[in-house]
Design a protein around this motif. Structure first.
Motif, PDB file in Angstrom:
ATOM      1  N   TRP A  22      -4.590  10.273 -42.384  1.00 59.24           N
ATOM      2  CA  TRP A  22      -4.342  11.661 -41.990  1.00 59.24           C
ATOM      3  C   TRP A  22      -5.152  12.033 -40.760  1.00 59.24           C
ATOM      4  CZ3 TRP A  22      -1.208  15.579 -42.300  1.00 59.24           C
ATOM      5  CH2 TRP A  22      -1.672  16.855 -41.972  1.00 59.24           C
ATOM      6  N   ASP A  23      -6.427  11.607 -40.775  1.00 67.25           N
ATOM      7  CA  ASP A  23      -7.264  11.879 -39.608  1.00 67.25           C
ATOM      8  C   ASP A  23      -6.693  11.205 -38.368  1.00 67.25           C
ATOM      9  OD1 ASP A  23      -8.899  13.362 -41.178  1.00 67.25           O
ATOM     10  OD2 ASP A  23     -10.411  11.796 -41.479  1.00 67.25           O
ATOM     11  N   SER A  26      -3.598  13.149 -37.262  1.00 68.89           N
ATOM     12  CA  SER A  26      -3.993  14.427 -36.659  1.00 68.89           C
ATOM     13  C   SER A  26      -4.588  14.211 -35.281  1.00 68.89           C
ATOM     14  CB  SER A  26      -5.001  15.138 -37.564  1.00 68.89           C
ATOM     15  OG  SER A  26      -4.467  15.354 -38.845  1.00 68.89           O
ATOM     16  N   ARG A  27      -5.419  13.170 -35.180  1.00 68.14           N
ATOM     17  CA  ARG A  27      -6.028  12.888 -33.885  1.00 68.14           C
ATOM     18  C   ARG A  27      -4.964  12.512 -32.855  1.00 68.14           C
ATOM     19  NH1 ARG A  27      -8.817   9.021 -35.430  1.00 68.14           N
ATOM     20  NH2 ARG A  27     -10.584  10.239 -36.209  1.00 68.14           N
TER      21      ARG A  27
END
Length: 299
Positions: A22-23, A26-27
């Motif tokens: 997820w990170d 998102s990044r």
């Protein structure tokens, strides 16, 4: 007890990759897609606004209180019809095409010979000559057009297309020469050495070996030359006076503006039609242009 303690650890280990994924997603959105979307919006919005304005009737152009400025309610071809049949725009377009093609041809011919001589003949000081040519490209046209204007008037070329055809290479040749020097450098010299051993002359090597391998570089230089010639404004404004000999960038600004009255529909229609030849030219040779950025021949 041990199994009970291991279960939360297992759940944490399972959630960690999801969190990392997820990170990472998102990044990617924040660092890639959002800046890319902003870049495309800034890049394409002027073309969208130009297209919308070209097909808007005058009632919508000057009445933003009633009509949406970003959309067309009743599209019309009146501005394009006025441009093509009530002005000299077709002749301006033809003059611009003639000047751009002729200046590009002269610049490519001179730049090819100069770049090959600097890169392959290996005479003393060739590197400094190449650097000097590139520095000549950095000289602003606003400085050069005054002495060039004097020469154009003395040669009797003022207010003729030849004034532009012969002055445009002053800023096209340095750039194309610098570009082709780097491309010729990527062509293996061993190919030319083999041809020299077989008795070929330098002119034969250039014509039969180097130029066929340098086609992507030549097309790339031609695209830049054609685009710069098509969009040039200062020389065309200074050296051309009569309306029928003006190029598109100058004509749409000087002939479609009367006093403080701007014919916005015709102006945008002229800009739109004037950008089509360059876009078509790019679309035909985009593959060669991309390959020229990656080098010539691998050894």
């Amino acid at each position: 007890m041990t199994d009970a303690a291991a279960a939360p650890q297992s759940n944490t280990a399972t959630a960690a990759p999801e969190m990392l994924s997820w990170d990472s997603k998102s990044r990617r959105v924040v660092m890639l897609y959002v800046p890319l979307a902003c870049f495309l919006l800034i890049l394409l919005f002027p073309f969208y606004w130009m297209t919308v304005t070209a097909f808007k009737p005058n009632a919508e152009l000057y009445d933003y209180a009633t009509h949406n400025p970003f959309w067309i309610t009743s599209p019309t071809l009146d501005h394009i019809r006025h441009l093509l049949f009530n002005t000299s725009y077709p002749h301006w377009l033809w003059t611009t095409m003639l000047v751009s093609i002729a200046a590009t041809f002269l610049s490519l011919l001179s730049s090819t010979l100069a770049a090959y001589a600097i890169q392959r003949l290996r005479f003393r000081g060739s590197q400094y000559v190449g650097l000097a040519i590139y520095l000549a490209y950095l000289v602003p046209p606003s400085i050069l057009f005054i002495p060039l204007a004097t020469m154009v008037v003395r040669l009797g070329l003022f207010d003729t297309p030849f004034a532009l055809i012969l002055t445009y290479p002053t800023f096209l040749v340095p750039f194309c020469t610098w570009l082709l020097i780097g491309y010729f450098k990527s062509i293996p010299y061993e190919l030319e050495e083999c041809a020299l051993i077989d008795g070929a002359s330098r002119l034969q090597i250039l014509r039969q070996i180097t130029l066929p391998l340098a086609i992507p570089g030549l097309i790339s230089a031609g695209i830049f030359s054609f685009t710069l010639s098509w969009n040039e404004f200062i020389y065309a404004l200074a050296f051309i006076q009569s309306s029928e000999n003006k190029t598109v960038p100058v004509a749409i600004l000087t002939e479609l503006v009367t006093g403080d009255v701007y014919q916005w529909g015709a102006l945008m229609a002229g800009s739109l039609l004037g950008s089509l030849p360059v876009a078509i030219f790019y679309s035909f040779f985009v593959d060669y242009y991309v390959s020229s950025l990656t080098g010539a021949v691998k050894e």
